[in-house]
Design a protein around this motif. Sequence first.
Motif: not given
Length: 508
Positions: A99-107, A83-85, A91-97
């Motif tokens: 990045y969600l860190t838990e806990p997160f809302e379903a919405d 969950v660190q910067m 993750g985003l530099s490797g191609g991810a569109d």
Amino acid sequence: MLVADEDAAKRQRLVDRLKAAGHRTIEARTGAEALALVDAEPVDLVVLNVKLPDVTGFEVCERIKSTERHAALPVIYVSALAVQMIDRTRGLSGGADAYLTEPFEADELIASVHSLLRYYHARRHAEQLAQRMTRLAETTLALSLAPSVAKLLEAASAGAARIFEGPAVVFAETVDGAGMAAATNGPDSPTAIHVMNVDDPGAPVGIAVRVDAPGGWPLAAWPAGDTVSVAIARLRVDRAPVYVAVATGTQMSGYPMLRQLAQAVAAAVEAQRSYDEEHRIAVTLQRSLLPPRVPQIAGLDIAVRYEPASAETEIGGDFYELTMIEGDLLVAIGDVTGHSLHAATVMAELRHAVRAYAVEGHPPGAVLHRVDVMMRTLLPGELATLCLLLLDPGTGRIRMASAGHLPPLVVTRDRKVRYHEHLATLLGVRAHRPDDIEFTLPKGGTLVLFTDGLIERRGSDIDEGLSTLANAASRVDADIERFCDRLLAELSGPEVDDDIALVAIRRA
């Protein structure tokens, strides 16, 4: 959607949230399973935990994005540990569109999914449209190069299968009204030509699209549960329409690509029909202007052959003449330059001029001189080759003049061969013409006159063709008709690239 997480409980929560939003899901526990499912299933989005038992989610995402097929596939990371910067940046530099860190809302998850799917589907649509336009251009080029209606339909069917990535059937009628269709089950399947008829007399001029049941187009294996979209293109009210049938499930709203393809096919078919019609008229004209029968002359056996160019090529102006004039046999063979209906009409004028001047009693060279003046006066710009001779059936004496034509060949009874050359310019060119030459056709000898279609081949020079003919002609058949058939078979092959006129005269 693919959900990849080693924790079964967490994976189930993600699946439940996505299903509640109306999405269909498949699951993977390891990175290897996730990669296998991406290749095997029609995945629109991947929800990927960074922590997996075999490889990291980072590696899985990078491998997905490294392939051309899946480079645009949306990937969402979820993680309760990374969950660190620095993790988000990797993750985003490797191609991810996302990045969600838990806990997160379903919405938040569903909003991210919907946002990425909108972009993904729009990008896929744009890429598909660009790909189809490229393949449409390639197919249009292939249509313009097709040498016959059958080859054109094969190119159209194969092109439709590549454009829409599915089965295709293309139907048209030839200039003779014969219906034929080319069908294929997909871009990687062969294309076959079938005899077929479509009874649709009410098709209007223009382009229309209708949806048929698969049973109406049984030549292809259509996807189960799908219908068939049929584009009907008719350019002229006096012509039968062209039909292009593809699976409805491959079509965009309004059928833009299907309409364009049908229009291109209809235009190509119409051009081919017009060409075939002109070719047929020219062949008919040529045959009607050639001598209707071979003269029966005591002491001579005569055989002739005229083979028009194959239907895929243009027609030329080859001709021959055989007629008795005051006890001598007048023999002429010639070729008007060019390939068209016009060349055939010029040929007719030359043949009649030769006959007229010969009847006046002029020797071969004088006849050619008068024909040359006539051409330069009445047919300026036209060129032709012509070999003209008078043969005395009793003595075998020959008087000959040529205007740029290939030399006739004499084959003696003991298989000796000789070309008799008379070098002179073509008809239609002002130049000095040499005196006639004389030679004798011996008893048992065979005189062979021919046009260039018999010996000229792409990639070979004319001397090679003359040598091949001399070798073939030296094997003299007892029957002169069989002799001519053999020469055609050995020298011309199954496809005739140019008109062929052949005259063989044997002295008993």
